[in-house]
Scaffold this motif. Structure first.
Motif, PDB file in Angstrom:
ATOM      1  N   GLY A  37       0.814  -1.142  -0.033  1.00 11.56           N
ATOM      2  CA  GLY A  37      -0.022  -0.048  -0.157  1.00 11.56           C
ATOM      3  C   GLY A  37       0.826   1.148   0.016  1.00 11.56           C
ATOM      4  O   GLY A  37       0.692   2.348  -0.782  1.00 11.56           O
ATOM      5  N   VAL A  38       1.983   1.301   0.827  1.00 13.88           N
ATOM      6  CA  VAL A  38       2.719   2.370   1.000  1.00 13.88           C
ATOM      7  C   VAL A  38       3.505   2.731  -0.586  1.00 13.88           C
ATOM      8  O   VAL A  38       3.668   3.626  -0.997  1.00 13.88           O
ATOM      9  CB  VAL A  38       3.828   2.589   1.840  1.00 13.88           C
ATOM     10  CG1 VAL A  38       4.818   3.239   1.870  1.00 13.88           C
ATOM     11  CG2 VAL A  38       2.992   2.389   3.369  1.00 13.88           C
ATOM     12  N   ASN A  39       3.843   1.423  -1.086  1.00 14.10           N
ATOM     13  CA  ASN A  39       4.603   1.566  -2.399  1.00 14.10           C
ATOM     14  C   ASN A  39       3.626   2.210  -3.477  1.00 14.10           C
ATOM     15  O   ASN A  39       3.959   3.018  -4.341  1.00 14.10           O
ATOM     16  CB  ASN A  39       5.116   0.334  -2.693  1.00 14.10           C
ATOM     17  CG  ASN A  39       6.023   0.420  -3.882  1.00 14.10           C
ATOM     18  OD1 ASN A  39       6.799   1.373  -4.392  1.00 14.10           O
ATOM     19  ND2 ASN A  39       6.263  -0.593  -4.871  1.00 14.10           N
ATOM     20  N   CYS A  49       8.120   3.227  -9.869  1.00 22.86           N
ATOM     21  CA  CYS A  49       7.756   2.081  -9.554  1.00 22.86           C
ATOM     22  C   CYS A  49       8.608   0.929  -9.461  1.00 22.86           C
ATOM     23  O   CYS A  49       8.810   0.679 -10.934  1.00 22.86           O
ATOM     24  CB  CYS A  49       6.270   1.733  -9.821  1.00 22.86           C
ATOM     25  SG  CYS A  49       5.442   0.175  -9.152  1.00 22.86           S
ATOM     26  N   PRO A  50       9.159   0.256  -8.522  1.00 26.25           N
ATOM     27  CA  PRO A  50      10.083  -0.607  -8.851  1.00 26.25           C
ATOM     28  C   PRO A  50       9.589  -1.859  -9.589  1.00 26.25           C
ATOM     29  O   PRO A  50      10.280  -2.469 -10.545  1.00 26.25           O
ATOM     30  CB  PRO A  50      10.578  -1.267  -7.490  1.00 26.25           C
ATOM     31  CG  PRO A  50      10.316   0.019  -6.677  1.00 26.25           C
ATOM     32  CD  PRO A  50       9.053   0.528  -7.361  1.00 26.25           C
ATOM     33  N   ALA A  51       8.287  -2.180  -9.519  1.00 28.36           N
ATOM     34  CA  ALA A  51       7.625  -3.300 -10.075  1.00 28.36           C
ATOM     35  C   ALA A  51       7.663  -2.822 -11.643  1.00 28.36           C
ATOM     36  O   ALA A  51       7.782  -3.718 -12.343  1.00 28.36           O
ATOM     37  CB  ALA A  51       6.379  -3.656  -9.532  1.00 28.36           C
ATOM     38  N   VAL A  54      10.797  -3.595 -13.340  1.00 29.25           N
ATOM     39  CA  VAL A  54      10.940  -5.152 -13.562  1.00 29.25           C
ATOM     40  C   VAL A  54      10.211  -5.708 -14.741  1.00 29.25           C
ATOM     41  O   VAL A  54      10.666  -6.256 -15.517  1.00 29.25           O
ATOM     42  CB  VAL A  54      10.629  -5.880 -12.237  1.00 29.25           C
ATOM     43  CG1 VAL A  54      10.785  -7.313 -12.544  1.00 29.25           C
ATOM     44  CG2 VAL A  54      11.629  -5.655 -11.105  1.00 29.25           C
ATOM     45  N   PHE A  55       8.901  -5.031 -14.729  1.00 29.32           N
ATOM     46  CA  PHE A  55       8.063  -5.677 -15.681  1.00 29.32           C
ATOM     47  C   PHE A  55       8.593  -5.105 -17.015  1.00 29.32           C
ATOM     48  O   PHE A  55       8.473  -5.672 -18.117  1.00 29.32           O
ATOM     49  CB  PHE A  55       6.647  -5.293 -15.691  1.00 29.32           C
ATOM     50  CG  PHE A  55       5.970  -6.020 -14.829  1.00 29.32           C
ATOM     51  CD1 PHE A  55       5.982  -7.305 -14.637  1.00 29.32           C
ATOM     52  CD2 PHE A  55       5.404  -5.467 -13.638  1.00 29.32           C
ATOM     53  CE1 PHE A  55       5.258  -8.256 -13.853  1.00 29.32           C
ATOM     54  CE2 PHE A  55       4.666  -6.328 -12.522  1.00 29.32           C
ATOM     55  CZ  PHE A  55       4.781  -7.502 -12.653  1.00 29.32           C
ATOM     56  N   LYS A  56       9.205  -3.920 -17.245  1.00 29.62           N
ATOM     57  CA  LYS A  56       9.882  -3.391 -18.411  1.00 29.62           C
ATOM     58  C   LYS A  56      10.951  -4.099 -18.838  1.00 29.62           C
ATOM     59  O   LYS A  56      11.094  -4.487 -19.946  1.00 29.62           O
ATOM     60  CB  LYS A  56      10.228  -1.992 -18.260  1.00 29.62           C
ATOM     61  CG  LYS A  56      10.537  -1.072 -19.493  1.00 29.62           C
ATOM     62  CD  LYS A  56      10.625   0.184 -19.139  1.00 29.62           C
ATOM     63  CE  LYS A  56      10.809   0.941 -20.497  1.00 29.62           C
ATOM     64  NZ  LYS A  56      11.119   2.453 -20.263  1.00 29.62           N
TER      65      LYS A  56
END
Length: 67
Positions: A37-39, A49-51, A54-56
């Motif tokens: 939630g904080v992220n 966004c770190p995720a 990664v997806f990129k």
């Protein structure tokens, strides 16, 4: 699927997973839901966004939110 949708899917999965683990194993797993939630709030304010990164790297095509 775009990065935007992949991030939302991943975040939703992580929240549900942490709720299940918190219910069945240990309440400390609820901290994972809080972290997600904080992220999400941080990503909405900063655009980082770190995720999404990664997806990129995995080759998911860009959406409009995380270019």
């Amino acid at each position: 699927m775009t990065i935007d949708r992949a991030v939302m899917l991943f975040a939703g999965f992580m929240v549900l997973l942490s709720l299940a683990l918190g219910f069945y194993l240990s309440p400390y797993w609820y901290l994972l839901a809080a972290f997600v939630g904080v992220n999400l709030m941080q990503a909405s304010m900063t655009g980082f966004c770190p995720a999404a990164r990664v997806f990129k790297m995995l080759g998911v095509k860009s959406g409009c939110a995380f270019d």
